[in-house]
Scaffold this active site. Sequence first.
Site, short mmCIF file in Angstrom:
data_model
loop_
_atom_site.label_atom_id
_atom_site.label_comp_id
_atom_site.label_asym_id
_atom_site.label_seq_id
_atom_site.Cartn_x
_atom_site.Cartn_y
_atom_site.Cartn_z
N ALA A 1 -0.38 -51.91 9.18
CA ALA A 1 -0.51 -51.59 10.54
C ALA A 1 -2.04 -51.43 11.13
CB ALA A 1 0.45 -50.12 10.69
N ASP B 1 -7.64 -63.35 4.78
CA ASP B 1 -7.80 -62.99 3.49
C ASP B 1 -9.02 -62.60 3.07
OD1 ASP B 1 -6.45 -63.12 0.93
OD2 ASP B 1 -7.96 -64.49 0.15
N PHE C 1 -10.58 -47.66 2.90
CA PHE C 1 -9.76 -48.00 1.99
C PHE C 1 -10.30 -48.97 0.87
CE2 PHE C 1 -8.61 -52.51 2.39
CZ PHE C 1 -9.19 -52.76 3.60
N GLY C 2 -9.63 -49.19 -0.23
CA GLY C 2 -9.83 -50.00 -1.34
C GLY C 2 -11.15 -49.74 -1.72
N ASP D 1 -14.25 -49.32 -0.20
CA ASP D 1 -15.11 -48.70 0.78
C ASP D 1 -15.89 -47.57 0.13
OD1 ASP D 1 -14.75 -50.28 3.02
OD2 ASP D 1 -12.95 -49.04 3.52
N ARG E 1 -13.82 -58.25 8.81
CA ARG E 1 -12.75 -58.37 9.49
C ARG E 1 -12.70 -58.63 10.78
NH1 ARG E 1 -9.90 -55.40 6.99
NH2 ARG E 1 -9.37 -56.62 5.53
#
Length: 205
Positions: free
Chosen positions: A13, A77, A160-161, A163, A189
């Site tokens: 989302a 990706d 996230f991830g 970061d 991105r």
Amino acid sequence: MKADKIVFATGNADKMREIRMIMADLGLEIQSMKEAGVDADIVEDGKTFEENAVIKASAIAEELGKKGVKAVVLADDSGLEIDYLNREPGIYSARYMGENTSYAVKNASLIKRLEGVPDEKRTARFVCVIAAVFPDGRKFTTRAAIEGRIGYEERGQNGFGYDPIFYLPEYGLYSAELEPEEKNRISHRGKALEEMKKVLKQERL
Ligand code: IMP
């Protein structure tokens, strides 16, 4: 060939919100795969971000083609490249130490692997590739990166991830300390999507 809409091959989302914001002025409807009523079991077995993004976009384009839908399919990706680790985890960023391993564990592992490594050798970047597959089969990719360094600890609650371990020297902050709007503005991105928007305009989508 004129496309009726853009379909973004993601179930995420946050990514949908970002692409809608960036592509809004193209004046085309933008749908998620779910909204477009398609899904596919995609094996990301490419060797590069470009190959994997094209694999995802092509798989969804094929499904839409079967339904007679004329859409441009976009897919992304992305991943983290750490120079000291020969650009690991790279295209395996989501799969590093296993898909179900928490990022607290993955991040701690990367910091440990960089133990004793000085600042100047801790360089890293987030990379993002956006692929577009047109209804007539033409394919395009754009790539962007944001440069930083792997920190010595986890910091920040946003994002996230990876970061919390990605330090941005220009800002004096970790990526997880940035406000979401700020991160979107400077992120790999966001920049790759902006580049793709230029391609779509040029191709008179
Ligand atoms: P995917 O491109 O959605 O498959 O994600 C690739 C993986 O790269 C993510 O699961 C994260 O581990 C990592 N990654 C990509 N972009 C970011 C980011 O902006 N922050 C933190 N981690 C990221």
